[in-house]
Design an enzyme around this catalytic site. Structure first.
Site, PDB file in Angstrom:
ATOM      1  N   GLN A   1       2.770 -21.022  54.106  1.00  0.00           N
ATOM      2  CA  GLN A   1       2.396 -21.610  52.825  1.00  0.00           C
ATOM      3  C   GLN A   1       1.134 -22.455  53.040  1.00  0.00           C
ATOM      4  OE1 GLN A   1       3.777 -20.997  49.943  1.00  0.00           O
ATOM      5  NE2 GLN A   1       5.672 -19.976  50.549  1.00  0.00           N
TER       6      GLN A   1
ATOM      7  N   TYR B   1      12.119 -11.029  51.429  1.00  0.00           N
ATOM      8  CA  TYR B   1      10.761 -11.527  51.751  1.00  0.00           C
ATOM      9  C   TYR B   1      10.841 -12.959  52.292  1.00  0.00           C
ATOM     10  CZ  TYR B   1       9.582  -7.711  48.494  1.00  0.00           C
ATOM     11  OH  TYR B   1       9.495  -6.503  47.840  1.00  0.00           O
TER      12      TYR B   1
ATOM     13  N   ASN C   1      11.162 -19.964  55.877  1.00  0.00           N
ATOM     14  CA  ASN C   1      10.802 -21.184  55.161  1.00  0.00           C
ATOM     15  C   ASN C   1      11.923 -21.651  54.226  1.00  0.00           C
ATOM     16  OD1 ASN C   1       8.836 -23.217  54.229  1.00  0.00           O
ATOM     17  ND2 ASN C   1       8.748 -22.018  52.349  1.00  0.00           N
TER      18      ASN C   1
ATOM     19  N   GLU D   1      12.928  -9.486  56.125  1.00  0.00           N
ATOM     20  CA  GLU D   1      11.472  -9.586  56.220  1.00  0.00           C
ATOM     21  C   GLU D   1      10.979  -8.392  57.031  1.00  0.00           C
ATOM     22  OE1 GLU D   1       7.710 -10.150  56.171  1.00  0.00           O
ATOM     23  OE2 GLU D   1       8.916 -11.630  55.062  1.00  0.00           O
TER      24      GLU D   1
ATOM     25  N   ASP E   1      10.814 -14.013  47.038  1.00  0.00           N
ATOM     26  CA  ASP E   1       9.457 -14.575  47.063  1.00  0.00           C
ATOM     27  C   ASP E   1       8.515 -13.421  47.428  1.00  0.00           C
ATOM     28  OD1 ASP E   1       7.189 -16.083  47.232  1.00  0.00           O
ATOM     29  OD2 ASP E   1       7.824 -17.291  48.948  1.00  0.00           O
TER      30      ASP E   1
ATOM     31  N   CYS F   1       3.896 -15.605  43.234  1.00  0.00           N
ATOM     32  CA  CYS F   1       2.483 -15.980  43.358  1.00  0.00           C
ATOM     33  C   CYS F   1       1.625 -15.241  42.336  1.00  0.00           C
ATOM     34  CB  CYS F   1       1.976 -15.702  44.776  1.00  0.00           C
ATOM     35  SG  CYS F   1       2.117 -13.970  45.282  1.00  0.00           S
TER      36      CYS F   1
ATOM     37  N   GLU G   1       1.338 -20.466  41.062  1.00  0.00           N
ATOM     38  CA  GLU G   1       2.634 -20.230  41.708  1.00  0.00           C
ATOM     39  C   GLU G   1       3.719 -20.671  40.728  1.00  0.00           C
ATOM     40  OE1 GLU G   1       4.429 -19.277  45.727  1.00  0.00           O
ATOM     41  OE2 GLU G   1       2.361 -19.216  44.999  1.00  0.00           O
TER      42      GLU G   1
END
Length: 370
Positions: free
Chosen positions: A191, A219, A224, A240, A300, A325, A359
């Site tokens: 990020q 994802y 995070n 992922e 995400d 995003c 975002e």
């Protein structure tokens, strides 16, 4: 010959509140058809918010300097002497590095790009990218530079990578009185706005307080959200596709001593196939999907949003936390998701001040009887 101009900063802290208000209004108008709740607007720091940056290194005789260009205009270069959207540490290292290499022909020659990765907790990593192969003489000089700067250096060239000390930074993130440690690997996704990331994690934790059962995350990057949300759920299974990110996520699970999170290296599409029993994957060996009670899913995705099959799969869960995003692809996905779920929370996280990028976060809960 490129036209060189001084870089004109588009950073005006006094104008930032109005720019943020404009973003918020555009977001409200875009999603008005879904009748979302009141928009939660989370402002960024107006300066020094970006933790990573990359620059071309431009050469004019014996002089070199950082340069940027406008998208679509390769002939005009802008000389960058300071970069106020980047962290204060990046700005300090920009000058120290340039001063050091200007008089060092071995380090300066055919160096064409410099990348900086920093953290809120004061760590940094510098990558030097060359149009030449890097030999032991280069490494000896780079090690001196590394000692001088006080942070690790990586050298890159075509099919070559020299790691002098380490290829990652360690971030310490503080969320709701808890401290989480994250290894962030050079070249992997992180990020860019660290303080806004802390805000996003706190928001997701608050949303999760109303939920129960197990969490599925698609994802997940370097873990995070997975790690910060682990104590809110019984178990977390995250996926992922990037090998680099999965490796970092595994390291972060160990560093934070989290015992209820598993990361699987699968794409969103592959995981949907596994859940439906359409395919078996050796990368899921030892994971019994029947042991999970997924009531909540967090996604995400990249700018393209969720593919059609992933949207259908996400609809199967009672609660959806969607971090986006790209508000346009989020809008497209909500065209389907809103048929079965209501939007309970609606948020703007200003990761990228002074740009058009937005975002967005939404929390959806299954409609009664859906």
């Amino acid at each position: 010959m490129a036209d060189i101009k001084p870089y004109q900063h588009q950073v005006n802290p006094e104008a930032y509140p109005a720019l943020l208000d404009d973003k918020a209004e555009r977001l409200r108008q875009l999603f008005a058809g879904f009748q979302p709740p009141q928009l939660e607007v989370h402002a960024s720091a107006p300066q020094h918010f970006r933790l990573r940056a990359e620059f071309r290194l431009w050469h004019e005789g014996e002089r070199c300097f950082y340069a940027m260009s406008e998208p679509g205009d390769k002939n005009t270069k802008y000389e960058v002497s300071d970069f106020p959207i980047a962290s204060q540490l990046i700005n300090q290292l920009m000058k120290k590095l340039l001063d050091a290499i200007t008089t060092n022909d071995l380090l300066r020659r055919r160096l064409f790009q410099v990348e900086f990765l920093t953290t809120l907790s004061g760590d940094a990593l510098i990558t030097l990218i060359y149009h030449k192969q890097l030999d032991d003489s280069w490494q000896a000089e780079a090690e001196k530079l590394q000692q001088q700067l006080g942070f690790p250096i990586i050298g890159r060239a075509r099919k070559q990578k020299r790691v002098l000390e380490r290829e990652y930074v360690t971030e310490q993130i503080n969320v709701d009185g808890k401290t989480f440690s994250y290894r962030q690997i050079e070249g992997g996704f992180t990020q860019p706005n660290g303080e806004m990331n802390q805000t996003m994690l706190s928001w997701a934790r608050d949303a999760s307080s109303a939920f129960h059962g197990d969490l599925l995350e698609l994802y997940c990057g370097n873990g995070n959200f997975s790690i910060a949300l682990a104590d809110k759920y019984n178990k977390v299974l995250a996926t992922e596709i990037s090998k680099t990110s999965v490796y970092a996520a595994q390291e972060n699970i160990r560093a934070n001593q989290v015992d209820n999170v598993i990361i699987a290296r699968l794409s969103s599409e592959e995981f949907v196939q596994a859940l439906r029993g359409e395919r078996q994957f050796s990368r899921l060996e030892g994971v019994d999907l029947n042991d999970y009670q997924f009531n909540t899913v967090l996604v995400d995705p990249p700018r393209a949003g969720l593919d059609d099959e992933s949207v259908k799969q996400v609809q199967q869960y009672d609660n959806i936390i969607y971090i986006s995003c790209n508000p346009n692809t989020l809008h497209d996905n909500l065209g389907t998701l809103s048929k079965t779920h209501d939007i309970k929370r609606f948020a703007l996280f200003d990761q990228f001040p002074y740009t058009d990028h937005i975002e967005t976060g939404v929390v959806l809960v299954r409609k009664t009887g859906a």
